[in-house]
Scaffold this motif. Structure first.
Motif, mmCIF file in Angstrom:
data_model
loop_
_atom_site.group_PDB
_atom_site.id
_atom_site.type_symbol
_atom_site.label_atom_id
_atom_site.label_comp_id
_atom_site.label_asym_id
_atom_site.label_seq_id
_atom_site.Cartn_x
_atom_site.Cartn_y
_atom_site.Cartn_z
ATOM 1 N N ALA A 92 0.843 -1.189 0.000
ATOM 2 C CA ALA A 92 0.000 0.000 0.000
ATOM 3 C C ALA A 92 0.879 1.241 0.000
ATOM 4 N N GLN A 103 -4.801 5.296 2.301
ATOM 5 C CA GLN A 103 -3.834 4.319 1.815
ATOM 6 C C GLN A 103 -4.425 3.627 0.596
ATOM 7 N N PHE A 105 -4.200 0.476 -1.897
ATOM 8 C CA PHE A 105 -3.687 -0.890 -1.836
ATOM 9 C C PHE A 105 -3.492 -1.487 -3.226
#
Lengths: 114, 114
Positions: A92, A103, A105
Motif C-alpha cells: 500500500a 492508503q 492498496f
C-alpha cells in the motif's frame, strides 16, 4: 496512473527458498507499506517506509527484509521461506503521514510455502 | 497495544435493506482515526469511510455512515439501500495519531441477497 502494482500474483515456494515480492507505485507517494493477511484474519503490518532510504518495522517483521532505494519501489524479501509465511501479501502507499490520508492498496500476492 | 474486535463473522441481508456492522476497539489513546475498509472477492482493499476521534459528528459517505461512540469505544458501519456490489469482507481498523500502523479487526463477511 496504474496505482499500486504487485508482482507476482501467485507463487508457490518450497521451504527454505527465497524470493522477492515486488511493489511499485506511480503516484509519487512517500509512504509505502507491506501487510500480510492470513486466512480469516485482518491485515497485519510487516514493514513500512516513509521515504527513500528509510524503513521501519511493523507488527510482524520477523522473516522479512525490505529496502527502499527509490520513491516508486518497495520490494519485500523472504530469505528462508517457512510454512508460516503462507499468506496473501498486500502493498500500500499514501502521499503523506497521518490518518487523514488514504492508503491505496495493490491487488495482493498470494504465497504458498510447502 | 490497541485491539479491534468485530464480533460478527458473517452477515447477510436482502438487497435494498439496511445493515449495520459492529466494531469495538480498545485503546488508551485520545487522538486516533478509525476506518472501515471493504475487500470484495477481487481482494483489493478499498477505503469506505474514516472517522477522526476528535470529531463528534459521525462521518457519512453516500449510503455509508458510522455511529461513533467514543466513550463506549464503538464504531459501527451502517449501509443503507444495500446493493449487490456491497457483497464483500468489511474490516474495521484503528490508527493512533502520529503513528503509521493500522490495526485491523478480523472482518465481517457481508452477503447481499438479490
Amino acid at each position: 496512473n496504474a496505482g499500486v502494482t504487485q508482482t507476482p500474483k501467485f507463487r508457490i515456494l518450497k521451504i527454505g527458498q527465497s524470493m522477492t515480492l515486488q511493489c511499485t507505485q506511480d503516484m509519487n507517494h512517500n509512504y509505502m507499506y507491506w501487510y500480510r493477511q492470513d486466512p480469516g484474519m485482518g491485515l497485519k503490518l510487516i514493514y513500512y517506509s516513509v521515504g527513500a532510504g528509510i524503513t521501519d518495522k511493523g507488527e510482524v517483521p520477523n522473516g522479512y527484509n525490505v529496502s527502499r532505494s527509490t520513491t516508486e519501489d518497495f520490494p519485500l524479501r523472504l530469505e528462508l521461506a517457512a510454512p508460516s509465511q503462507t499468506s496473501v501479501y498486500f502493498c500500500a502507499s499514501k502521499r503523506i503521514a497521518g490518518g487523514a490520508e488514504t492508503q491505496y492498496f495493490g491487488p495482493g500476492t498470494r504465497l504458498l510455502v510447502l | 497495544a490497541q485491539t479491534v474486535t468485530q464480533s460478527q463473522p458473517e452477515m447477510s441481508v436482502q438487497e435494498a435493506e439496511t445493515v449495520t456492522l459492529s466494531c469495538t476497539y480498545d485503546t488508551s489513546e485520545s487522538n486516533y482515526y478509525l476506518f472501515w475498509y471493504k475487500q470484495p472477492p477481487s481482494r483489493q482493499m478499498i477505503l469506505v469511510i474514516r472517522q477522526e476521534a476528535y470529531k463528534q459528528q459521525n462521518a457519512t459517505e453516500n449510503r455509508f455512515s458510522v455511529n461513533f461512540q467514543k466513550a463506549a469505544k464503538s464504531f459501527s458501519l451502517k449501509i443503507s439501500d444495500s446493493q449487490l456490489g456491497d457483497t464483500a469482507m468489511y474490516f474495521c481498523a484503528f490508527m493512533k495519531l502520529g503513528n503509521e500502523k493500522l490495526t485491523f479487526g478480523t472482518g465481517t463477511r457481508l452477503t447481499i441477497i438479490p
